[in-house]
Scaffold this motif. Structure first.
Motif, PDB file in Angstrom:
ATOM      1  N   SER A   9      -7.475  10.503  20.811  1.00 49.82           N
ATOM      2  CA  SER A   9      -7.642  11.281  19.577  1.00 49.82           C
ATOM      3  C   SER A   9      -6.468  11.822  18.297  1.00 49.82           C
ATOM      4  O   SER A   9      -6.167  12.262  17.719  1.00 49.82           O
ATOM      5  CB  SER A   9      -8.175  12.754  20.197  1.00 49.82           C
ATOM      6  OG  SER A   9      -9.002  12.147  20.446  1.00 49.82           O
ATOM      7  N   CYS A  10      -5.658  10.872  18.539  1.00 48.34           N
ATOM      8  CA  CYS A  10      -3.461  11.088  17.386  1.00 48.34           C
ATOM      9  C   CYS A  10      -3.979  10.562  16.827  1.00 48.34           C
ATOM     10  O   CYS A  10      -4.597   9.032  16.393  1.00 48.34           O
ATOM     11  CB  CYS A  10      -2.769  11.086  18.896  1.00 48.34           C
ATOM     12  SG  CYS A  10      -1.390  10.935  17.874  1.00 48.34           S
ATOM     13  N   VAL A  11      -4.152  11.177  15.203  1.00 49.92           N
ATOM     14  CA  VAL A  11      -4.384  10.115  13.857  1.00 49.92           C
ATOM     15  C   VAL A  11      -3.422  10.942  13.516  1.00 49.92           C
ATOM     16  O   VAL A  11      -3.331  12.402  13.225  1.00 49.92           O
ATOM     17  CB  VAL A  11      -5.714  10.001  13.040  1.00 49.92           C
ATOM     18  CG1 VAL A  11      -5.902  10.024  12.339  1.00 49.92           C
ATOM     19  CG2 VAL A  11      -6.727   9.481  14.215  1.00 49.92           C
ATOM     20  N   ARG A  12      -2.845  10.300  11.998  1.00 49.59           N
ATOM     21  CA  ARG A  12      -1.560  10.253  11.240  1.00 49.59           C
ATOM     22  C   ARG A  12      -2.037   9.967  10.067  1.00 49.59           C
ATOM     23  O   ARG A  12      -2.227   9.245   9.985  1.00 49.59           O
ATOM     24  CB  ARG A  12      -0.008   9.644  11.912  1.00 49.59           C
ATOM     25  CG  ARG A  12       0.992  10.494  10.465  1.00 49.59           C
ATOM     26  CD  ARG A  12       2.338   9.272  10.854  1.00 49.59           C
ATOM     27  NE  ARG A  12       3.129   9.664   9.717  1.00 49.59           N
ATOM     28  CZ  ARG A  12       4.277  10.461  10.538  1.00 49.59           C
ATOM     29  NH1 ARG A  12       4.924  11.065  11.122  1.00 49.59           N
ATOM     30  NH2 ARG A  12       5.211  10.360   9.334  1.00 49.59           N
ATOM     31  N   LEU A  13      -2.534  10.919   9.156  1.00 51.39           N
ATOM     32  CA  LEU A  13      -2.442  11.151   7.972  1.00 51.39           C
ATOM     33  C   LEU A  13      -0.851  10.544   7.006  1.00 51.39           C
ATOM     34  O   LEU A  13      -0.618  12.479   7.055  1.00 51.39           O
ATOM     35  CB  LEU A  13      -2.888  11.520   6.973  1.00 51.39           C
ATOM     36  CG  LEU A  13      -4.508  11.581   7.913  1.00 51.39           C
ATOM     37  CD1 LEU A  13      -5.849  12.516   7.512  1.00 51.39           C
ATOM     38  CD2 LEU A  13      -5.229  10.581   7.927  1.00 51.39           C
ATOM     39  N   GLU A  14      -1.188  10.063   5.976  1.00 49.94           N
ATOM     40  CA  GLU A  14       0.413  10.303   5.504  1.00 49.94           C
ATOM     41  C   GLU A  14      -0.459  10.418   3.754  1.00 49.94           C
ATOM     42  O   GLU A  14      -0.665   9.141   3.521  1.00 49.94           O
ATOM     43  CB  GLU A  14       1.300   9.073   5.384  1.00 49.94           C
ATOM     44  CG  GLU A  14       1.637   8.700   6.987  1.00 49.94           C
ATOM     45  CD  GLU A  14       2.506   7.739   7.084  1.00 49.94           C
ATOM     46  OE1 GLU A  14       2.742   6.906   5.966  1.00 49.94           O
ATOM     47  OE2 GLU A  14       3.438   7.386   7.732  1.00 49.94           O
TER      48      GLU A  14
END
Length: 217
Positions: A9-14
């Protein structure tokens, strides 16, 4: 805004030279996801969403990172990393930081079993675009989600509920989370159904591998 998928469930948003990381847990590449991050959002304090042994020491070494999380996570961080700025999240809140706006929904983890006590869990909509429900199938109200992160496999859900969640949210696009325990065969079966039913109701479901990136509207 760019979305980068990490395991489970790990997500990175930039966005605008700022980075926000969701749920760096024990099944995820937490150290990689957290590199140069400005914000961390933890939906709840289960270890597959919050790897305390990795994340808390990292926060202690990088006190410039701001954290948003339910009370149990905040308490744990403050014990070891007192210089970390932690904002406690519950449902029905709005938070503005540089690069991101957060709207929260729900407040409770999905029921695993009546004998298993529930804990706080917060679903978070980022920039009116990406919705991460954590461990819940709470549908955001009063708005249109553009990109839905779908917990496709868990001890607390079944495929009927996942399909109904996708239909109810009605996002144009959907991507998988909470899938670290699925085999290749499991992905094929479950995601085949999600693609099929999603297309009937206007949602394009797209599989993402760890490390895949998507440019989002």
């Amino acid at each position: 805004m760019k979305l980068i998928k990490y395991s489970h469930s790990c997500v990175r948003l930039e966005n605008n030279h700022h980075a926000l990381v969701f749920d760096p847990g024990i099944f995820s590449e937490s150290a990689e996801a957290l590199e140069s991050a400005n914000y961390v959002v933890v939906t709840h304090n289960h270890p597959d969403h919050f790897d305390a042994d990795t994340v808390v020491p990292y926060l202690a070494e990088h006190p410039q990172i701001k954290v948003f999380a339910p009370q149990p996570v905040a308490d744990e961080i403050r014990k070891v990393a007192p210089d970390t700025e932690v904002t406690v999240l519950s449902g029905e809140e709005e938070v503005e930081v540089e690069g991101f706006s957060l709207k929260t929904f729900g407040g409770q983890h999905a029921l695993i079993h009546p004998l298993v006590q529930t804990i706080p869990n917060v679903g978070v909509l980022v920039n009116d675009s990406v919705y991460h429900p954590g461990d819940s199938l709470v549908v955001p109200h009063g708005l249109q989600v553009k990109n839905l992160l779908v917990p496709i496999h868990a001890p607390w859900n079944k495929i009927q509920e996942v399909i109904d969640f996708i239909i109810a949210v009605g996002a144009p696009k959907a991507f998988p989370i909470h899938n670290a325990l699925l085999s290749d065969a499991g992905h094929t079966i479950i995601e085949g159904q999600l693609k099929n039913f999603g297309s009937k109701y206007g949602t394009e479901y797209q599989h993402l591998e760890t490390g895949d990136a998507e440019d989002l509207s």
